[in-house]
Write a protein that holds these residues in place. Structure first.
Motif, PDB file in Angstrom:
ATOM      1  N   GLY A  67       0.813  -1.207   0.000  1.00 12.73           N
ATOM      2  CA  GLY A  67       0.000   0.000   0.000  1.00 12.73           C
ATOM      3  C   GLY A  67       0.843   1.253   0.000  1.00 12.73           C
ATOM      4  O   GLY A  67       2.035   1.226  -0.306  1.00 12.73           O
ATOM      5  N   GLU A  68       0.227   2.367   0.348  1.00 14.40           N
ATOM      6  CA  GLU A  68       0.878   3.669   0.405  1.00 14.40           C
ATOM      7  C   GLU A  68       0.297   4.441   1.582  1.00 14.40           C
ATOM      8  O   GLU A  68      -0.692   4.025   2.185  1.00 14.40           O
ATOM      9  N   HIS A  69       0.882   5.590   1.863  1.00 16.68           N
ATOM     10  CA  HIS A  69       0.380   6.444   2.935  1.00 16.68           C
ATOM     11  C   HIS A  69      -0.701   7.386   2.407  1.00 16.68           C
ATOM     12  O   HIS A  69      -0.616   8.609   2.553  1.00 16.68           O
ATOM     13  N   THR A  70      -1.746   6.817   1.804  1.00 10.33           N
ATOM     14  CA  THR A  70      -2.815   7.631   1.227  1.00 10.33           C
ATOM     15  C   THR A  70      -4.182   7.032   1.547  1.00 10.33           C
ATOM     16  O   THR A  70      -4.300   5.829   1.792  1.00 10.33           O
ATOM     17  N   GLU A  71      -5.218   7.879   1.512  1.00 10.70           N
ATOM     18  CA  GLU A  71      -6.577   7.384   1.690  1.00 10.70           C
ATOM     19  C   GLU A  71      -6.948   6.404   0.586  1.00 10.70           C
ATOM     20  O   GLU A  71      -7.640   5.415   0.825  1.00 10.70           O
ATOM     21  N   ARG A  72      -6.504   6.715  -0.636  1.00 12.96           N
ATOM     22  CA  ARG A  72      -6.807   5.838  -1.761  1.00 12.96           C
ATOM     23  C   ARG A  72      -6.319   4.423  -1.511  1.00 12.96           C
ATOM     24  O   ARG A  72      -7.021   3.442  -1.823  1.00 12.96           O
ATOM     25  N   SER A  73      -5.127   4.296  -0.957  1.00 14.09           N
ATOM     26  CA  SER A  73      -4.582   2.976  -0.661  1.00 14.09           C
ATOM     27  C   SER A  73      -5.462   2.238   0.349  1.00 14.09           C
ATOM     28  O   SER A  73      -5.717   1.038   0.214  1.00 14.09           O
ATOM     29  N   GLY A  74      -5.946   2.964   1.372  1.00 17.39           N
ATOM     30  CA  GLY A  74      -6.826   2.343   2.352  1.00 17.39           C
ATOM     31  C   GLY A  74      -8.145   1.908   1.752  1.00 17.39           C
ATOM     32  O   GLY A  74      -8.664   0.829   2.061  1.00 17.39           O
ATOM     33  N   ILE A  75      -8.692   2.750   0.868  1.00 22.37           N
ATOM     34  CA  ILE A  75      -9.951   2.402   0.209  1.00 22.37           C
ATOM     35  C   ILE A  75      -9.778   1.157  -0.653  1.00 22.37           C
ATOM     36  O   ILE A  75     -10.600   0.224  -0.613  1.00 22.37           O
ATOM     37  N   GLU A  76      -8.696   1.121  -1.426  1.00 25.72           N
ATOM     38  CA  GLU A  76      -8.458  -0.033  -2.298  1.00 25.72           C
ATOM     39  C   GLU A  76      -8.250  -1.312  -1.495  1.00 25.72           C
ATOM     40  O   GLU A  76      -8.744  -2.387  -1.878  1.00 25.72           O
ATOM     41  N   THR A  77      -7.556  -1.215  -0.369  1.00 26.26           N
ATOM     42  CA  THR A  77      -7.374  -2.402   0.468  1.00 26.26           C
ATOM     43  C   THR A  77      -8.696  -2.852   1.066  1.00 26.26           C
ATOM     44  O   THR A  77      -9.000  -4.050   1.119  1.00 26.26           O
ATOM     45  N   GLY A  78      -9.503  -1.882   1.531  1.00 25.07           N
ATOM     46  CA  GLY A  78     -10.823  -2.236   2.050  1.00 25.07           C
ATOM     47  C   GLY A  78     -11.675  -2.929   1.017  1.00 25.07           C
ATOM     48  O   GLY A  78     -12.359  -3.926   1.302  1.00 25.07           O
ATOM     49  N   GLN A  79     -11.640  -2.433  -0.221  1.00 20.47           N
ATOM     50  CA  GLN A  79     -12.406  -3.052  -1.299  1.00 20.47           C
ATOM     51  C   GLN A  79     -11.902  -4.460  -1.591  1.00 20.47           C
ATOM     52  O   GLN A  79     -12.694  -5.369  -1.877  1.00 20.47           O
ATOM     53  N   LEU A  80     -10.588  -4.648  -1.506  1.00 24.22           N
ATOM     54  CA  LEU A  80     -10.013  -5.977  -1.708  1.00 24.22           C
ATOM     55  C   LEU A  80     -10.523  -6.954  -0.657  1.00 24.22           C
ATOM     56  O   LEU A  80     -10.946  -8.079  -0.972  1.00 24.22           O
TER      57      LEU A  80
END
Length: 346
Positions: free
Chosen positions: A218-231
């Protein structure tokens, strides 16, 4: 100054005394000079005066636009710099503007010292992160302090938190709550990511949870958290259980996880616990406060400014490192492990 002197009926030397706040002018004269200066719109050019002496007394701070923790750090930089008699100039790295370009702008404005906030944290955000070779070169051009990212043998000073301790505290907290399936979202090449990743793995092994170790890139971004949650939600749809807890690389990533889980009907912390890292100002402004590892932004900023000023005064100093304590702040996003995962709920 000549214009002020002529209109106030005093000498240019006396005007200089007033603006340098030196003794030698009576209070009535001082007030008349200041009033005339205000009327004609004159302001002393302190930068020019300092440069004439070969000094700018300015500390340049490079930061990343969307990193909320950098805002907290900058708030701590200003009062300490002013206390030590230095001005502060900011330069941002953003989409299309690399960290190196932001740094070069500070040098072009004759900053005597540089403070790099989270150098290297631009990975994945369209930024060219400052590499080790550039940092080595930079240390020879200006007094430089790197906050958050450590590069061994570079001739610069480093300030960072005790990353390993912070992660251990978070992991111990989750495991004491009964969690076993704990996922870590990696911060990529962001500051502190490697240390946090190692500490997560070590904590899982220490508690006999080797088989449950899972690091998601991941990365230190909200987008990374959203994508991981979706995964994770997609995996649940395929019949796989959700983890019971997520340790995110930083607060921004944790907030992204919370957004994805809320949209997916997963209730935090009843169904899933989420822990961040930084304790940025946004972490306690959400409807449900984020459990996170606190880095003391003000103390980190103060240490960085002091290192920079001390190196200006003593350039021969060997590179130094300040490792500041971290602590866990428990709020509303962590709770006991659920008795049943959402997948098995009737």
């Amino acid at each position: 100054m000549a214009d002020v002197a002529r209109k106030a009926g005093v000498s240019r030397a006396l005007v200089s005394i007033v603006f340098r706040n030196q003794p030698g002018a009576g209070e009535e004269t001082r007030q008349r000079v200041l009033r005339v200066a205000d009327e004609i719109g004159y302001r002393p050019d302190n930068a020019a005066r300092l440069l004439a002496r070969g000094r700018s007394r300015t500390i340049g701070v490079m930061f990343i636009v969307h990193q909320t923790f950098h805002t907290d750090l900058i708030e701590g930089v200003y009062p300490e710099a002013e206390r030590l008699g230095y001005d502060v100039l900011l330069s941002a790295a953003a989409e299309g503007r690399s960290e190196a370009k932001a740094v070069e702008a500070l040098l072009a404005h004759r900053c005597e010292a540089l403070i790099l906030l989270g150098s290297g944290s631009g990975a994945g955000e369209g930024l060219d992160e400052i590499d080790a070779a550039y940092l080595h070169d930079l240390g020879g051009r200006a007094a430089t302090v790197s906050v958050g990212r450590r590069v061994p043998q570079a001739p610069v000073d480093f300030v960072h938190s005790a990353e390993g301790k912070g992660v251990r505290l978070a992991m111990d907290h989750l495991i004491e709550l009964g969690h076993r399936r704990i996922v870590h979202i990696d911060g990529g090449r962001g500051p502190g990511s490697a240390e946090r990743r190692r500490a997560y793995r070590a904590s899982m092994r220490r508690h006999g949870l080797d088989a449950e170790i899972r690091v998601i890139p991941g990365e230190h971004t909200e987008r990374s958290g959203i994508e991981t949650g979706q995964l994770l939600l997609a995996e649940r749809e395929r019949g796989l259980p959700l983890p019971t807890a997520v340790l995110a690389g930083n607060d921004r990533c944790a907030m992204g996880v919370l957004m994805a889980m809320t949209r997916g009907g997963v209730e935090v912390p009843r169904d899933l616990s989420v822990v961040g890292y930084d304790d940025s100002h946004l972490s306690h402004l959400m409807p449900v406060g984020l459990t996170t590892v606190r880095q003391d932004a003000r103390l980190m900023a103060q240490s960085a400014v002091r290192f920079a000023v001390e190196r200006l005064e003593k350039p021969e100093l060997e590179p130094r490192e300040a490792v500041l304590d971290s602590r866990l702040v428990v709020r509303g996003t962590s709770g006991p492990v659920p008795e049943r995962t959402p997948r098995n709920r009737p």
